[in-house]
Design a protein around this motif. Structure first.
Motif, short mmCIF file in Angstrom:
data_model
loop_
_atom_site.label_atom_id
_atom_site.label_comp_id
_atom_site.label_asym_id
_atom_site.label_seq_id
_atom_site.Cartn_x
_atom_site.Cartn_y
_atom_site.Cartn_z
N ALA A 186 8.13 16.56 5.80
CA ALA A 186 7.87 17.62 5.19
C ALA A 186 8.89 17.96 4.00
O ALA A 186 8.67 18.55 2.98
CB ALA A 186 8.23 18.78 6.34
N ALA A 233 6.67 18.94 1.01
CA ALA A 233 6.82 20.55 0.92
C ALA A 233 8.03 21.04 0.39
O ALA A 233 7.86 22.31 0.01
CB ALA A 233 6.34 21.22 2.07
N LYS A 234 9.10 20.61 0.48
CA LYS A 234 10.32 21.28 0.23
C LYS A 234 11.08 21.00 -0.90
O LYS A 234 11.51 21.67 -1.68
CB LYS A 234 11.17 20.86 1.42
CG LYS A 234 12.33 22.32 1.72
CD LYS A 234 13.16 22.26 2.95
CE LYS A 234 14.48 23.04 2.81
NZ LYS A 234 15.42 22.79 3.54
N HIS A 238 1.82 19.92 3.33
CA HIS A 238 2.06 20.36 5.03
C HIS A 238 1.98 18.94 5.83
O HIS A 238 1.40 18.23 5.36
CB HIS A 238 0.84 21.45 5.13
CG HIS A 238 1.34 22.19 6.47
ND1 HIS A 238 2.23 23.32 6.43
CD2 HIS A 238 0.90 22.00 7.54
CE1 HIS A 238 2.48 23.61 7.65
NE2 HIS A 238 1.52 22.92 8.29
N VAL A 239 2.69 19.19 6.91
CA VAL A 239 2.64 18.07 7.52
C VAL A 239 1.91 18.80 9.07
O VAL A 239 2.43 19.59 9.61
CB VAL A 239 4.24 17.58 7.91
CG1 VAL A 239 3.99 16.33 9.08
CG2 VAL A 239 4.59 16.94 6.67
N TYR A 295 12.10 23.78 9.36
CA TYR A 295 11.22 22.75 8.87
C TYR A 295 9.77 23.37 9.55
O TYR A 295 8.76 22.86 8.91
CB TYR A 295 11.37 21.26 9.20
CG TYR A 295 12.40 20.69 8.32
CD1 TYR A 295 11.93 20.50 7.01
CD2 TYR A 295 13.77 20.59 8.65
CE1 TYR A 295 12.96 20.08 6.21
CE2 TYR A 295 14.81 20.22 7.66
CZ TYR A 295 14.34 19.62 6.53
OH TYR A 295 15.34 19.54 5.81
N TYR A 317 6.79 24.32 7.34
CA TYR A 317 5.99 23.30 6.72
C TYR A 317 5.34 22.32 7.34
O TYR A 317 4.52 21.41 7.20
CB TYR A 317 6.93 22.30 5.74
CG TYR A 317 7.95 23.28 5.06
CD1 TYR A 317 7.79 23.96 3.81
CD2 TYR A 317 9.43 22.94 5.29
CE1 TYR A 317 8.58 24.84 3.27
CE2 TYR A 317 10.30 23.76 4.52
CZ TYR A 317 10.00 24.75 3.60
OH TYR A 317 10.92 25.51 3.06
N VAL A 318 5.58 22.45 8.84
CA VAL A 318 5.06 21.61 9.91
C VAL A 318 4.40 22.46 10.78
O VAL A 318 4.63 23.43 11.37
CB VAL A 318 6.18 20.76 10.44
CG1 VAL A 318 5.68 19.70 11.90
CG2 VAL A 318 7.01 20.03 9.59
#
Ligand code: SAM
Length: 227
Positions: free
Chosen positions: A97, A101-102, A110-111, A133, A136-137
């Motif tokens: 992630a 995403a970051k 995305h994860v 996190y 994004y997960v």
């Protein structure tokens, strides 16, 4: 609160020197994600020893060198949609992630990560919440050998448990031009495979290092829990 940042930096430097970490993005991700937050409290002081650690239910958080190596081989990029099979502690999902995403907020990837043991999924969700996190997960409880068709196709798929073969649904759910990293072999020893689907949908497989993972248990994996 113990500050582990110096230990984290030392471990990452060692992995760079050993040639395991080869890219800036993986180095930055391994420096950013606090592994101690994904390790049960009683093992926290060993968070930066380069070994797998127990996370309960006979499962492990993989060794940092394996997380770094698999991430290098997968080569995730900002904006990618990634599927991970075997959430465990959530640490590998957070490392992925960080990259997709970051690191580049203009390209939000995305994860999606699947765990078959509900208690571990809950452990991972708590770890991902504490470290933010979770933004994004997405953690899914289920049999990851069947993939997660709801969000397919995926740019990247990573399997972090040992498979007897490459599960067919995962090949189907990989995007054309996508890549999968998966340990395949018997329960005593596996080999990391890099599976690539080219833009015409043709599959090629390369072999990398030997490794030892806990079994991938499910419809397209091993059929029973040997623990
Ligand atoms: N990636 C994890 C981390 O960062 O902590 C470590 C994964 S651990 C080596 C393997 C995990 O795969 C275990 O938590 C196990 O329960 C899970 N697993 C095994 N078979 C599975 C399946 N069919 N679907 C989803 N998870 C599975």
């Amino acid at each position: 609160m113990i500050d582990y940042s110096k230990e984290r930096e030392r471990l990452v430097e060692a992995l760079v020197e050993e040639g395991v970490i080869r890219s800036e993005k993986v180095k930055k991700a391994m420096l950013s994600v606090p592994r101690e937050e994904f390790v049960p409290l009683e093992h926290r002081r060993w968070a930066y020893v380069d070994h797998p650690l127990p996370i309960g239910h006979g499962q492990t958080i993989s060794a940092p060198h394996m997380v770094a190596l698999m991430t290098e081989l997968l080569d995730p990029e900002p904006g990618h949609i990634v599927l991970e099979i075997g959430t465990g502690s959530g640490y590998q999902a957070a490392v992925l992630a960080e990259i997709v995403a970051k690191q580049d907020p203009s390209r939000r990837g995305h994860v999606y990560t699947i765990e078959r043991i509900p208690e571990l999924a809950e452990f991972a969700i708590n770890n991902l919440k504490r470290t933010s996190y979770i933004n994004y997960v997405t953690v899914i409880i289920g049999d990851g050998t069947k993939g997660y068709p709801e969000k397919a196709p995926y740019d990247r798929i990573m399997v972090t448990a040992a498979a007897p073969d490459i599960p067919k649904p995962l090949i189907e759910q990989l995007k054309n031009g996508g890549k999968m990293v998966i340990p395949v072999g018997n329960l005593g020893l596996q080999r990391l495979l890099i599976v690539e689907k080219n833009i015409d949908g043709r599959i090629s497989v390369k072999e990398d290092t030997y490794c030892l993972f806990v079994p991938l248990i499910g419809e397209y994996g091993w059929k029973y829990d040997y623990y």
